[in-house]
Design an enzyme around this catalytic site. Structure first.
Site, PDB file in Angstrom:
ATOM      1  N   ARG A 217      51.338  39.709  36.697  1.00 37.97           N
ATOM      2  CA  ARG A 217      51.807  38.603  37.092  1.00 37.97           C
ATOM      3  C   ARG A 217      53.168  37.988  36.528  1.00 37.97           C
ATOM      4  O   ARG A 217      53.818  37.462  37.214  1.00 37.97           O
ATOM      5  CB  ARG A 217      50.911  37.527  36.605  1.00 37.97           C
ATOM      6  CG  ARG A 217      49.454  37.591  37.470  1.00 37.97           C
ATOM      7  CD  ARG A 217      48.426  36.726  37.092  1.00 37.97           C
ATOM      8  NE  ARG A 217      47.269  36.679  38.023  1.00 37.97           N
ATOM      9  CZ  ARG A 217      46.132  36.151  37.571  1.00 37.97           C
ATOM     10  NH1 ARG A 217      45.963  35.500  36.526  1.00 37.97           N
ATOM     11  NH2 ARG A 217      45.079  36.224  38.478  1.00 37.97           N
TER      12      ARG A 217
ATOM     13  N   LYS B  21      26.377  38.753  46.035  1.00 38.80           N
ATOM     14  CA  LYS B  21      25.656  37.622  46.583  1.00 38.80           C
ATOM     15  C   LYS B  21      26.113  37.155  47.796  1.00 38.80           C
ATOM     16  O   LYS B  21      27.382  36.847  48.079  1.00 38.80           O
ATOM     17  CB  LYS B  21      25.473  36.612  45.623  1.00 38.80           C
ATOM     18  CG  LYS B  21      24.809  37.048  44.255  1.00 38.80           C
ATOM     19  CD  LYS B  21      24.653  35.666  43.351  1.00 38.80           C
ATOM     20  CE  LYS B  21      23.806  36.032  42.085  1.00 38.80           C
ATOM     21  NZ  LYS B  21      23.686  34.786  41.332  1.00 38.80           N
TER      22      LYS B  21
ATOM     23  N   GLY C 176      39.565  40.387  42.821  1.00 40.87           N
ATOM     24  CA  GLY C 176      39.806  41.303  41.405  1.00 40.87           C
ATOM     25  C   GLY C 176      39.443  42.444  41.582  1.00 40.87           C
ATOM     26  O   GLY C 176      39.854  43.560  41.149  1.00 40.87           O
TER      27      GLY C 176
ATOM     28  N   GLY D 271      40.732  33.055  43.917  1.00 39.22           N
ATOM     29  CA  GLY D 271      39.883  31.978  44.534  1.00 39.22           C
ATOM     30  C   GLY D 271      40.731  31.516  45.594  1.00 39.22           C
ATOM     31  O   GLY D 271      39.940  31.083  46.812  1.00 39.22           O
TER      32      GLY D 271
END
Length: 397
Positions: free
Chosen positions: A41, A198, A351, A374
């Protein structure tokens, strides 16, 4: 999406002598001693910063780091290690400025790093008074932190509302372009791979994609739930039986459009979840009651790879098996190689997905690798990110 681009301002000579405030994403991992363990980053943020310096601006950069408590700065919250590493990469000394909200002394050609912005009271709630103070520090606000684009905070959203000029940095602009290419005007067929443990965490993504994609590939625990919905036994594998109706609805939505959610025809199972567990390839109809499904089988992997080779656009979020364990990595590796070999435009994010891309060394063969976990997921859900919204609105004013 129509936004002002910082690169265009620089090219037109509109940045020289201006105070430029860059919101970067410098939230890098550190070990227990505070040493940076991975600097991607930081490296990714440098082109925007160098662009501003080359244009003759007085440059201020800030970022969050970790999860500090607002109003209670601790040494572990400091961006000093980031400044040191960035200074090494840029061959210059970069001062770190604390308590900067009420004023910063920086001249044209200089670069300072403003201490962890999430220490400021009101940052996360996008306090208007704080945002106005930040905006008063600059002539140009540059949002270059896609990883925070889904959050409306003072240093990402509020400052963009009140700064004299608000624009997208090269990283954010590249994300916008890649997302538009993949989702708004894709070359068909559009294939999406959505995997993870999930269904519940990605249900809205699956529903949104089912209305747009030509093929929806599911993997991991999500695939187990879809196998249950298709009437197959999954043993003691991870799944969410209470969401079978939702999985069935996604299958039916795809079917109504003449598309499909491919259900595995073979799987790789084990009796325990461990790296040294014995792996057994079996038909999807032969899963025993004490089996754990930890990967798709080679026949399924090959069939999916063939479909990916003919895709026009590929969106990838999540490995299709427990690729961290060598015995259960084949499915993810085959998918990764197929994406790399495909002539399709591909965009990947998340990720675990980035870890798989790095493991198989296909970084240069993926069309675009998204840096925001996100934020990338919210885009897949069909949401308009706050950063995109406010920059587009400021452009139109």
């Amino acid at each position: 999406m129509n936004v002002i681009r910082f690169s265009d301002l620089c090219a037109r000579g509109e940045v020289a002598g201006k105070r430029v405030f860059i919101r970067a994403d410098l939230n890098v991992p550190q070990d227990d001693q505070g040493h940076i363990t991975e600097d991607t980053r930081i490296r990714a943020s440098i082109p925007c910063i160098q662009m501003a310096l080359d244009a003759g601006a007085a440059v201020m950069v800030t970022s969050h780091l970790g999860r500090p408590t607002e109003g209670a700065f601790k040494p572990s919250d400091s961006l000093t290690p980031v400044a040191v590493r960035m200074g090494e990469l840029m061959a210059r000394t970069i001062p770190v400025v604390a308590n900067w909200v009420d004023g910063v002394d920086v001249a044209a050609g200089q670069l300072v790093l403003l201490e962890n912005c999430r220490v400021n009271k009101g940052e996360k709630k996008n306090d208007a008074a704080l945002a106005r103070k930040m905006a008063a520090l600059c002539d140009i606000f540059v949002h270059d932190a896609f990883g925070t684009a889904h959050r409306a905070e003072a240093s990402t959203y509020g400052i963009a509302e009140f700064a004299p000029l608000a624009c997208a940095g090269p990283l954010l602009a590249a994300e916008m372009d890649a997302i538009s290419k993949a989702l708004l005007a894709p070359k068909r067929p559009l294939v999406a791979i959505v995997a993870g443990s999930k269904v519940s965490t990605k249900l809205t993504i699956l529903k949104s994609l089912a209305a747009n994609v030509d093929q929806l590939i599911v993997g991991g625990g999500i695939a187990n739930t879809f196998m249950l919905a298709a009437g197959l036994k999954i043993g003691k594998s991870l799944a969410e039986p209470d969401l079978l109706a939702e999985a069935t609805a996604v299958i039916e939505a795809m079917k109504a459009r003449g598309a499909a959610v491919p259900i595995p025809v073979d799987v790789v199972t084990a009796k325990t979840f461990s790296a040294d567990a014995a792996a057994t390839v079996k038909s999807a109809t032969d899963v025993a009651d004490d089996d754990l499904i930890l990967d798709i089988g080679p026949q399924t992997a090959q069939a999916l790879a063939e479909q990916l080779k003919s895709a026009g656009t590929i969106v990838w979020n999540g490995p299709v098996g427990v690729f961290e364990f060598a015995a259960f990595e084949n499915g993810t590796q085959v998918i990764a190689r197929a994406i790399a070999d495909s002539s399709a435009f591909s965009i990947a994010g998340g990720g675990d997905t980035l870890a798989a891309i790095a493991k198989y060394g296909i970084e240069k063969q993926v069309g675009y690798i998204s840096t925001g976990g996100g934020a990338f997921l919210e885009v897949l859900e069909g949401k308009t990110l706050p950063a995109f919204e406010v920059l587009a609105r400021r452009c139109a004013q």
